[in-house]
Design a protein around this motif. Structure first.
Motif, PDB file in Angstrom:
ATOM      1  N   UNK A  42       0.823  -1.212   0.000  1.00 23.28           N
ATOM      2  CA  UNK A  42       0.000   0.000   0.000  1.00 23.28           C
ATOM      3  C   UNK A  42       0.854   1.258   0.000  1.00 23.28           C
ATOM      4  N   UNK A  43       1.815   1.324   0.913  1.00 23.03           N
ATOM      5  CA  UNK A  43       2.601   2.545   1.049  1.00 23.03           C
ATOM      6  C   UNK A  43       3.607   2.718  -0.083  1.00 23.03           C
ATOM      7  N   UNK A  44       3.918   1.651  -0.779  1.00 28.34           N
ATOM      8  CA  UNK A  44       4.832   1.744  -1.912  1.00 28.34           C
ATOM      9  C   UNK A  44       4.135   2.028  -3.230  1.00 28.34           C
ATOM     10  N   UNK A  45       2.826   2.212  -3.201  1.00 30.19           N
ATOM     11  CA  UNK A  45       2.041   2.436  -4.416  1.00 30.19           C
ATOM     12  C   UNK A  45       1.527   3.869  -4.448  1.00 30.19           C
ATOM     13  N   UNK A  46       1.642   4.505  -5.589  1.00 36.99           N
ATOM     14  CA  UNK A  46       1.114   5.860  -5.754  1.00 36.99           C
ATOM     15  C   UNK A  46      -0.225   5.819  -6.473  1.00 36.99           C
ATOM     16  N   UNK A  47      -1.016   6.857  -6.259  1.00 36.17           N
ATOM     17  CA  UNK A  47      -2.284   6.975  -6.976  1.00 36.17           C
ATOM     18  C   UNK A  47      -2.033   7.058  -8.476  1.00 36.17           C
ATOM     19  N   UNK A  48      -0.963   7.706  -8.861  1.00 37.14           N
ATOM     20  CA  UNK A  48      -0.636   7.829 -10.286  1.00 37.14           C
ATOM     21  C   UNK A  48      -0.409   6.452 -10.910  1.00 37.14           C
ATOM     22  N   UNK A  49       0.261   5.552 -10.174  1.00 34.59           N
ATOM     23  CA  UNK A  49       0.491   4.213 -10.709  1.00 34.59           C
ATOM     24  C   UNK A  49      -0.822   3.449 -10.867  1.00 34.59           C
ATOM     25  N   UNK A  50      -1.695   3.564  -9.877  1.00 32.51           N
ATOM     26  CA  UNK A  50      -2.991   2.878  -9.973  1.00 32.51           C
ATOM     27  C   UNK A  50      -3.780   3.408 -11.164  1.00 32.51           C
ATOM     28  N   UNK A  51      -3.783   4.727 -11.328  1.00 27.07           N
ATOM     29  CA  UNK A  51      -4.498   5.326 -12.457  1.00 27.07           C
ATOM     30  C   UNK A  51      -3.947   4.816 -13.778  1.00 27.07           C
ATOM     31  N   UNK A  52      -2.617   4.716 -13.883  1.00 29.23           N
ATOM     32  CA  UNK A  52      -2.002   4.239 -15.121  1.00 29.23           C
ATOM     33  C   UNK A  52      -2.389   2.791 -15.394  1.00 29.23           C
ATOM     34  N   UNK A  53      -2.397   1.957 -14.370  1.00 26.57           N
ATOM     35  CA  UNK A  53      -2.788   0.554 -14.545  1.00 26.57           C
ATOM     36  C   UNK A  53      -4.257   0.434 -14.966  1.00 26.57           C
ATOM     37  N   UNK A  54      -5.071   1.373 -14.516  1.00 32.32           N
ATOM     38  CA  UNK A  54      -6.498   1.358 -14.843  1.00 32.32           C
ATOM     39  C   UNK A  54      -6.801   2.093 -16.149  1.00 32.32           C
ATOM     40  N   UNK A  55      -5.744   2.624 -16.806  1.00 34.90           N
ATOM     41  CA  UNK A  55      -5.928   3.420 -18.029  1.00 34.90           C
ATOM     42  C   UNK A  55      -6.846   4.622 -17.796  1.00 34.90           C
ATOM     43  N   UNK A  56      -6.646   5.254 -16.645  1.00 32.49           N
ATOM     44  CA  UNK A  56      -7.404   6.446 -16.291  1.00 32.49           C
ATOM     45  C   UNK A  56      -6.445   7.585 -15.953  1.00 32.49           C
ATOM     46  N   UNK A  69      -6.786   5.500   0.048  1.00 35.31           N
ATOM     47  CA  UNK A  69      -7.383   4.788   1.167  1.00 35.31           C
ATOM     48  C   UNK A  69      -8.757   4.242   0.796  1.00 35.31           C
ATOM     49  N   UNK A  70      -9.532   5.005   0.040  1.00 41.36           N
ATOM     50  CA  UNK A  70     -10.857   4.521  -0.363  1.00 41.36           C
ATOM     51  C   UNK A  70     -10.737   3.321  -1.295  1.00 41.36           C
ATOM     52  N   UNK A  71      -9.668   3.263  -2.075  1.00 41.45           N
ATOM     53  CA  UNK A  71      -9.430   2.093  -2.920  1.00 41.45           C
ATOM     54  C   UNK A  71      -9.131   0.863  -2.065  1.00 41.45           C
ATOM     55  N   UNK A  72      -8.279   1.031  -1.064  1.00 39.41           N
ATOM     56  CA  UNK A  72      -7.967  -0.091  -0.180  1.00 39.41           C
ATOM     57  C   UNK A  72      -9.212  -0.555   0.565  1.00 39.41           C
ATOM     58  N   UNK A  73      -9.973   0.385   1.099  1.00 33.12           N
ATOM     59  CA  UNK A  73     -11.183   0.017   1.831  1.00 33.12           C
ATOM     60  C   UNK A  73     -12.206  -0.652   0.919  1.00 33.12           C
ATOM     61  N   UNK A  74     -12.378  -0.131  -0.276  1.00 29.30           N
ATOM     62  CA  UNK A  74     -13.315  -0.735  -1.225  1.00 29.30           C
ATOM     63  C   UNK A  74     -12.908  -2.142  -1.598  1.00 29.30           C
ATOM     64  N   UNK A  75     -11.612  -2.347  -1.776  1.00 28.48           N
ATOM     65  CA  UNK A  75     -11.097  -3.663  -2.120  1.00 28.48           C
ATOM     66  C   UNK A  75     -11.319  -4.659  -0.983  1.00 28.48           C
TER      67      UNK A  75
END
Length: 212
Positions: A42-56, A69-75
């Motif tokens: 979690x702490x080693x991941x940036x929002x930018x990386x998640x967005x890139x993986x999601x093509x957003x 945090x909302x992504x982690x909680x939703x997951x």
């Protein structure tokens, strides 16, 4: 699932819905977050990386989930909802006998931690990363799952099916064994899913002192 002769038989001819695992149906942002959290934490991941993986774009990701945090909680909420639903279905389908319920809930836990191993892994390792407002909810989900197993083991002891003098300890040991599968099992590996279930059901029965 019980063979009635001390052996444990894995039924594959009429699988219940709780045994049915296809591809995970996570929304794209959560699937991207899962892949990143599994790889980097979690702490080693940036929002930018998640967005890139999601093509957003980052604003596009925030439109769906306003924070990392909302992504982690939703997951984790989806993970625990799925796990509990499957466990409850398995127990209900097993009938009234504690030993049959025990076999069913153990098999359900094993299957979940094999087929949803990344979700289970993140759920186990990232509790420390949850905000204080959600952590009690997540822990309550985990406690509900453990209490389900506890109640079955205590019922088995009362019915004379299980001989353990330490039902709560045995129950937690069994659950821990099932959860641990997510850290090492690989689909397509040397040990197949049904053989793993067969072996671990025997170990679980031994832990609670099953009287065949």
């Amino acid at each position: 699932m019980s063979s009635g002769a001390g052996e444990t038989e894995v039924r594959t001819d009429s699988l219940g819905e709780w045994r049915d695992y296809g591809e995970s149906e996570l929304p794209v942002p959560l699937a991207a977050a899962l892949a990143a959290f599994t790889e980097h934490g979690y702490h080693g991941t940036s929002v930018r990386e998640i967005a890139a993986r999601a093509n957003l774009s980052v604003p596009g990701l925030y439109h769906h989930y306003p924070s990392k945090q909302s992504l982690l909680q939703g997951l984790l909420e989806r993970t625990m909802t799925d796990l509990l639903r499957r466990s409850e279905m398995a127990v209900a389908e097993a009938g009234d006998k504690p030993v049959d319920q025990f076999d069913a809930v153990v098999e359900s836990l094993l299957r979940f931690h094999m087929y949803r191993r990344e979700q289970a892994f993140v759920g186990s390792t990232e509790i420390r990363s949850l905000d204080d407002d959600y952590r009690p909810t997540y822990i309550a989900h985990r406690d509900r799952q453990q209490h389900m197993v506890d109640e079955i083991v205590f019922a088995g002891v009362e019915a004379g099916d299980f001989a353990t003098r330490y039902p709560k300890d045995a129950s937690r040991a069994v659950t821990t064994m099932c959860v641990g599968v997510s850290t090492w099992f690989k689909l397509g590996g040397e040990l197949g899913a049904d053989e793993l279930i067969h072996r671990n059901l025997q170990i679980a029965r031994d832990a609670v002192g099953y009287r065949s």
